[in-house]
Design an enzyme around this catalytic site. Structure first.
Site, mmCIF file in Angstrom:
data_model
loop_
_atom_site.group_PDB
_atom_site.id
_atom_site.type_symbol
_atom_site.label_atom_id
_atom_site.label_comp_id
_atom_site.label_asym_id
_atom_site.label_seq_id
_atom_site.Cartn_x
_atom_site.Cartn_y
_atom_site.Cartn_z
ATOM 1 N N HIS A 14 0.864 -1.189 0.000
ATOM 2 C CA HIS A 14 0.000 0.000 0.000
ATOM 3 C C HIS A 14 0.900 1.239 0.000
ATOM 4 O O HIS A 14 1.295 1.743 1.050
ATOM 5 C CB HIS A 14 -0.898 -0.019 1.247
ATOM 6 N N HIS A 16 1.392 4.808 -2.608
ATOM 7 C CA HIS A 16 1.029 5.580 -3.795
ATOM 8 C C HIS A 16 2.280 6.238 -4.355
ATOM 9 O O HIS A 16 2.940 7.019 -3.664
ATOM 10 C CB HIS A 16 0.004 6.652 -3.430
ATOM 11 N N GLU A 197 -10.978 3.726 6.452
ATOM 12 C CA GLU A 197 -9.979 4.685 6.943
ATOM 13 C C GLU A 197 -10.762 5.843 7.558
ATOM 14 O O GLU A 197 -10.902 5.942 8.766
ATOM 15 C CB GLU A 197 -9.077 5.166 5.811
ATOM 16 N N ASP A 276 1.759 7.219 1.790
ATOM 17 C CA ASP A 276 2.315 8.359 1.053
ATOM 18 C C ASP A 276 3.546 8.843 1.824
ATOM 19 O O ASP A 276 3.487 9.857 2.531
ATOM 20 C CB ASP A 276 1.274 9.474 0.914
#
EC number: 3.5.4.2
Length: 337
Positions: A14, A16, A197, A276
């Protein structure tokens, strides 16, 4: 312990790519492409990374992504992430990319995919890092736009293995994208989705039942529904949890209140990821280290979390066994560095 965590073989499921855009590379690409940024220095960019919620983050995230213009830009972005993986012993990664963020600016999806996959290929050849790519739809846009993106991507179908769903969760339930996910499944792709989330447990149910996902991205709010937790345990449905991200975006007030280790103890197939990393204070090793410092993560828990990630990877059984063997060999032979 921190050396052990950094050195331990890891898989990241996971992350990005646009969220790995460090301020230094952002400025370099802006200069290369003649783009004016609203910040004058790297320090000003980092100071802007004080997010009150997911939307605050996304506003800056999309602005930063605007420096990505050419195939070389996407290559450089991906390569910079892979070099981080190399230093942290991430031996397998399955990054996301958001084509709509760029097609909306007139950047052809082929430009994006060629740049990203070129770097991933070199990562396999030069760094020994295996990878699979995931195409994500932006959930704040329409399902029709997601269909268009999927059609644009089909000529490059051999470059990615799954489709996902990200961006603003609140008010954009997985059900909104049921038809395009059915199309993706029919085309032979796996599916994943951000759920639980900011969104409620109901979104996790929808991701499971309507989008037929193979993994839930985030999923931490599933803990609010005991029946859902029991289902996740029974199905061994992986959750790709991002601890530092959850704290920076106020999903949890502090890391010592995060529920990942409680879920691990219950038998939920949780994994650790960075989401991120340029924006949230660290890559995957920093997530493990901070969990040790603030949550008391021990060696057995860390190994279990890493094993969960390898077991949840979108690779063949043979590749999976080889990756897990590298973890087992590391644990058996670790001498304290």
């Amino acid at each position: 312990m921190e050396h052990f965590l950094s050195s331990m073989p890891k898989a990241e499921l996971h992350m990005h790519l646009e969220g790995s855009l460090e301020p230094e590379l952002m400025f370099a690409l802006a200069n290369r492409n003649g783009i004016e940024l609203p910040w004058d220095t790297v320090d000003q960019v980092r100071a802007a990374y004080d997010f009150g919620n997911l939307q605050d983050f996304l506003d800056i995230y999309y602005q930063g992504a605007g420096v990505l213009q050419t195939e070389q830009d996407f290559y450089d972005l991906t390569w910079a992430y892979l070099k981080q993986c190399e230093t942290q012993n991430v031996i397998h990664t399955e990054p996301f990319f958001d084509p709509q963020t760029h097609t909306a600016r007139g950047i052809d999806i082929g430009v994006q995919i060629r740049g990203i996959t070129g770097a991933l290929q070199h990562g396999r050849e030069q760094l020994g890092i295996s990878s699979r790519l995931i195409l994500s739809f932006l959930r704040h846009l329409s399902e029709e736009e997601a269909f268009t993106t999927l059609e644009q991507a089909l000529p490059y179908r051999d470059s990615f293995v799954a489709v996902g769903l990200d961006s603003s969760e609140a008010g954009h339930p997985p059900a909104k994208f049921q038809r395009v996910f059915e199309k993706a499944l029919a085309e032979g792709f796996l599916t994943v989705a951000h759920a639980g989330e900011e969104g409620p447990p109901e979104y996790v149910y929808q991701a499971l039942d309507l989008l037929r996902v193979s993994r839930i991205d985030h999923g931490v709010r599933a803990a609010e529904d005991p029946a859902l937790i029991e289902r996740l345990i029974a199905e061994q449905m992986p959750l790709t949890v991002c601890p530092l991200s959850n704290v920076r975006l106020r999903v949890f007030p502090s890391l010592d209140q995060h529920n990942i280790l409680e879920m691990l103890a219950r038998g939920v197939k949780v994994t650790v990821n960075s989401d991120d990393p340029a924006y949230f204070g660290g890559y995957i090793a920093e997530n493990f280290v901070e969990m040790h410092r603030q949550l008391g993560l021990n060696r057995d828990q860390a190994v279990a979390l890493s094993r969960n990630a390898f077991e949840s990877a979108f690779v063949s059984d043979g590749e999976k066994a080889a990756l897990i063997k590298r973890l087992d060999d590391f644990v058996a032979n670790y001498d304290g560095g």
